[in-house]
Design a protein around this motif. Structure first.
Motif, PDB file in Angstrom:
ATOM      1  N   ARG A  40     -18.847  10.454   4.274  1.00  0.00           N
ATOM      2  CA  ARG A  40     -18.399   9.083   4.048  1.00  0.00           C
ATOM      3  C   ARG A  40     -16.889   9.002   4.261  1.00  0.00           C
ATOM      4  N   PHE A  41     -16.506   8.471   5.404  1.00  0.00           N
ATOM      5  CA  PHE A  41     -15.094   8.275   5.694  1.00  0.00           C
ATOM      6  C   PHE A  41     -14.626   6.993   5.010  1.00  0.00           C
ATOM      7  N   LEU A  42     -13.429   7.053   4.451  1.00  0.00           N
ATOM      8  CA  LEU A  42     -12.895   5.931   3.686  1.00  0.00           C
ATOM      9  C   LEU A  42     -11.938   5.107   4.526  1.00  0.00           C
ATOM     10  N   GLY A  43     -12.022   3.810   4.369  1.00  0.00           N
ATOM     11  CA  GLY A  43     -11.141   2.905   5.099  1.00  0.00           C
ATOM     12  C   GLY A  43     -11.179   1.537   4.447  1.00  0.00           C
ATOM     13  N   PRO A  44     -10.617   0.538   5.102  1.00  0.00           N
ATOM     14  CA  PRO A  44     -10.629  -0.818   4.540  1.00  0.00           C
ATOM     15  C   PRO A  44     -12.052  -1.309   4.310  1.00  0.00           C
ATOM     16  N   PRO A  45     -12.242  -2.132   3.264  1.00  0.00           N
ATOM     17  CA  PRO A  45     -11.230  -2.553   2.278  1.00  0.00           C
ATOM     18  C   PRO A  45     -11.012  -1.474   1.219  1.00  0.00           C
ATOM     19  N   CYS A  46      -9.751  -1.252   0.880  1.00  0.00           N
ATOM     20  CA  CYS A  46      -9.444  -0.272  -0.148  1.00  0.00           C
ATOM     21  C   CYS A  46      -8.226  -0.749  -0.935  1.00  0.00           C
ATOM     22  N   CYS A  47      -8.026  -0.154  -2.096  1.00  0.00           N
ATOM     23  CA  CYS A  47      -6.878  -0.491  -2.926  1.00  0.00           C
ATOM     24  C   CYS A  47      -5.592  -0.139  -2.187  1.00  0.00           C
ATOM     25  N   GLU A  48      -4.679  -1.074  -2.123  1.00  0.00           N
ATOM     26  CA  GLU A  48      -3.417  -0.839  -1.426  1.00  0.00           C
ATOM     27  C   GLU A  48      -2.593   0.261  -2.099  1.00  0.00           C
ATOM     28  N   ARG A  49      -2.771   0.430  -3.400  1.00  0.00           N
ATOM     29  CA  ARG A  49      -1.938   1.375  -4.140  1.00  0.00           C
ATOM     30  C   ARG A  49      -2.512   2.791  -4.118  1.00  0.00           C
ATOM     31  N   CYS A  50      -3.822   2.949  -4.332  1.00  0.00           N
ATOM     32  CA  CYS A  50      -4.373   4.296  -4.465  1.00  0.00           C
ATOM     33  C   CYS A  50      -5.415   4.649  -3.415  1.00  0.00           C
ATOM     34  N   GLY A  51      -5.899   3.662  -2.646  1.00  0.00           N
ATOM     35  CA  GLY A  51      -6.897   3.943  -1.622  1.00  0.00           C
ATOM     36  C   GLY A  51      -8.333   3.908  -2.094  1.00  0.00           C
ATOM     37  N   TRP A  52      -8.550   3.526  -3.354  1.00  0.00           N
ATOM     38  CA  TRP A  52      -9.918   3.457  -3.898  1.00  0.00           C
ATOM     39  C   TRP A  52     -10.730   2.447  -3.091  1.00  0.00           C
ATOM     40  N   PRO A  53     -11.969   2.796  -2.690  1.00  0.00           N
ATOM     41  CA  PRO A  53     -12.795   1.841  -1.915  1.00  0.00           C
ATOM     42  C   PRO A  53     -13.075   0.581  -2.722  1.00  0.00           C
ATOM     43  N   LEU A  54     -12.885  -0.564  -2.111  1.00  0.00           N
ATOM     44  CA  LEU A  54     -13.118  -1.842  -2.771  1.00  0.00           C
ATOM     45  C   LEU A  54     -14.327  -2.535  -2.167  1.00  0.00           C
ATOM     46  N   GLN A  55     -14.959  -3.346  -2.978  1.00  0.00           N
ATOM     47  CA  GLN A  55     -16.022  -4.203  -2.494  1.00  0.00           C
ATOM     48  C   GLN A  55     -15.407  -5.514  -2.015  1.00  0.00           C
ATOM     49  N   ALA A  56     -16.077  -6.158  -1.097  1.00  0.00           N
ATOM     50  CA  ALA A  56     -15.558  -7.417  -0.547  1.00  0.00           C
ATOM     51  C   ALA A  56     -15.441  -8.501  -1.608  1.00  0.00           C
ATOM     52  N   VAL A  57     -16.170  -8.340  -2.738  1.00  0.00           N
ATOM     53  CA  VAL A  57     -16.171  -9.383  -3.768  1.00  0.00           C
ATOM     54  C   VAL A  57     -15.132  -9.128  -4.852  1.00  0.00           C
ATOM     55  N   GLU A  58     -14.265  -8.096  -4.687  1.00  0.00           N
ATOM     56  CA  GLU A  58     -13.249  -7.825  -5.707  1.00  0.00           C
ATOM     57  C   GLU A  58     -12.398  -9.078  -5.947  1.00  0.00           C
ATOM     58  N   ALA A  59     -12.115  -9.347  -7.232  1.00  0.00           N
ATOM     59  CA  ALA A  59     -11.362 -10.557  -7.568  1.00  0.00           C
ATOM     60  C   ALA A  59      -9.926 -10.492  -7.052  1.00  0.00           C
ATOM     61  N   GLU A  60      -9.350  -9.285  -7.034  1.00  0.00           N
ATOM     62  CA  GLU A  60      -7.967  -9.129  -6.592  1.00  0.00           C
ATOM     63  C   GLU A  60      -7.952  -8.223  -5.364  1.00  0.00           C
ATOM     64  N   PRO A  61      -8.213  -8.747  -4.182  1.00  0.00           N
ATOM     65  CA  PRO A  61      -8.206  -7.897  -2.999  1.00  0.00           C
ATOM     66  C   PRO A  61      -6.837  -7.257  -2.816  1.00  0.00           C
ATOM     67  N   GLY A  62      -6.836  -5.960  -2.582  1.00  0.00           N
ATOM     68  CA  GLY A  62      -5.587  -5.247  -2.420  1.00  0.00           C
ATOM     69  C   GLY A  62      -5.306  -4.274  -3.538  1.00  0.00           C
ATOM     70  N   ARG A  76       1.818   4.271  -2.166  1.00  0.00           N
ATOM     71  CA  ARG A  76       0.521   4.012  -1.528  1.00  0.00           C
ATOM     72  C   ARG A  76      -0.243   5.327  -1.415  1.00  0.00           C
ATOM     73  N   GLY A  77      -1.555   5.250  -1.475  1.00  0.00           N
ATOM     74  CA  GLY A  77      -2.374   6.444  -1.319  1.00  0.00           C
ATOM     75  C   GLY A  77      -3.547   6.177  -0.404  1.00  0.00           C
ATOM     76  N   ARG A  78      -3.885   7.170   0.416  1.00  0.00           N
ATOM     77  CA  ARG A  78      -5.030   7.060   1.310  1.00  0.00           C
ATOM     78  C   ARG A  78      -5.759   8.403   1.363  1.00  0.00           C
ATOM     79  N   GLY A 114      -4.314   7.789   7.453  1.00  0.00           N
ATOM     80  CA  GLY A 114      -2.961   7.508   6.970  1.00  0.00           C
ATOM     81  C   GLY A 114      -2.052   6.877   7.991  1.00  0.00           C
ATOM     82  N   ARG A 115      -2.616   6.230   9.000  1.00  0.00           N
ATOM     83  CA  ARG A 115      -1.786   5.717  10.098  1.00  0.00           C
ATOM     84  C   ARG A 115      -0.729   4.729   9.617  1.00  0.00           C
ATOM     85  N   GLU A 116      -1.054   3.876   8.635  1.00  0.00           N
ATOM     86  CA  GLU A 116      -0.047   2.926   8.151  1.00  0.00           C
ATOM     87  C   GLU A 116       1.029   3.614   7.310  1.00  0.00           C
ATOM     88  N   LEU A 117       0.684   4.704   6.645  1.00  0.00           N
ATOM     89  CA  LEU A 117       1.656   5.456   5.863  1.00  0.00           C
ATOM     90  C   LEU A 117       2.599   6.231   6.775  1.00  0.00           C
TER      91      LEU A 117
END
Length: 247
Positions: A40-62, A76-78, A114-117
């Motif tokens: 399972r490769f990790l990518g967007p959507p993910c937490c901007e701060r730690c890289g935790w995988p997010l669901q599209a329905v998260e109340a605070e995207p990012g 930032r973490g990825r 980590g391309r954005e980092l």
């Protein structure tokens, strides 16, 4: 052309084998379809701060809930992979069993994750091992990743800026609280002669696995105290479930 001929010669002498199971594959450092598909490769959507995988329905995207309540010390973490049963063997063979040939493949995954980092980073630093553990193991897996990543991206790296000054017990099997007690910022240092190398610089800190973040957090605090402008963390794999597999 010389490089292609050398690769072809190597393939004849040492036919490419899957990094995970040893079955024949098309190229050195590759995985067979059976071992590749469950990763399972990790990518967007993910937490901007730690890289935790997010669901599209998260109340605070990012931002994930944990970072909104207790943000980590880094910026930032990825992570390239989720640390699960499918990836665990790959990571452990690389970390403990001398399968250092995997570093080239893992570095490509890190470069993508980590391309954005890495886009405006000044320096890549590996999480250091204490000299006695380095002597026993024979290599620092994080330094191997950092060196390969630097070669891929053109970002400078150094194995000597951040140093582990105090030996600590293995983190394996410890819970979050015990990990934080075991590894603190006092375990690391930036030697005085190296501080100018990171003053005002943007750092990408590389490690193999992120579990609770105790080690990476301790390193980040030391780097900030030494004067760097930003610390991002980039790891090969991260735990994404409460019940962590042994590392």
């Amino acid at each position: 052309m010389v490089g292609r001929l050398a690769t072809a010669a190597l393939d004849l002498l040492l036919p490419p084998r899957c990094l995970a199971c040893g079955e024949p594959v098309a190229r050195q450092g590759g995985l067979c379809a059976t071992c590749w598909s469950p990763l399972r490769f990790l990518g967007p959507p993910c937490c901007e701060r730690c890289g935790w995988p997010l669901q599209a329905v998260e109340a605070e995207p990012g931002l994930c809930a944990a970072c909104m309540e207790h943000p980590p010390p880094w910026d930032r973490g990825r992570a390239a992979l989720a640390y699960e049963e499918a990836s665990r063997g790959l990571v452990l063979r690389f970390k403990h069993a001398g399968r250092t040939e995997a570093a080239a493949t893992f570095a490509r995954w890190l470069a993508l994750a980590g391309r954005e980092l890495l886009a405006d980073a000044d320096l890549i630093l590996p999480v250091p091992l204490h000299r006695w553990r380095l002597l026993r193991r024979g290599y620092n897996q994080s330094a191997l990743l950092a060196a390969r990543l630097a070669k891929l991206t053109g970002v400078a790296w150094s194995p000597a800026v951040l140093r582990r000054r105090r030996a600590t017990a293995s983190q394996q099997g410890l819970g979050a609280a015990a990990r934080r007690v075991n590894v603190t910022a006092t375990a690391f240092e930036v030697p005085a002669a190296r501080r100018a190398a990171i003053a005002g610089r943007r750092i990408v800190l590389v490690d193999d696995v992120l579990t609770t973040g105790a080690t990476l957090g301790a390193c980040t605090r030391v780097l900030r105290a030494a004067g760097c402008a930003r610390v991002d963390v980039l790891v090969l794999a991260r735990v994404v479930k409460p019940a962590a597999l042994p590392i």
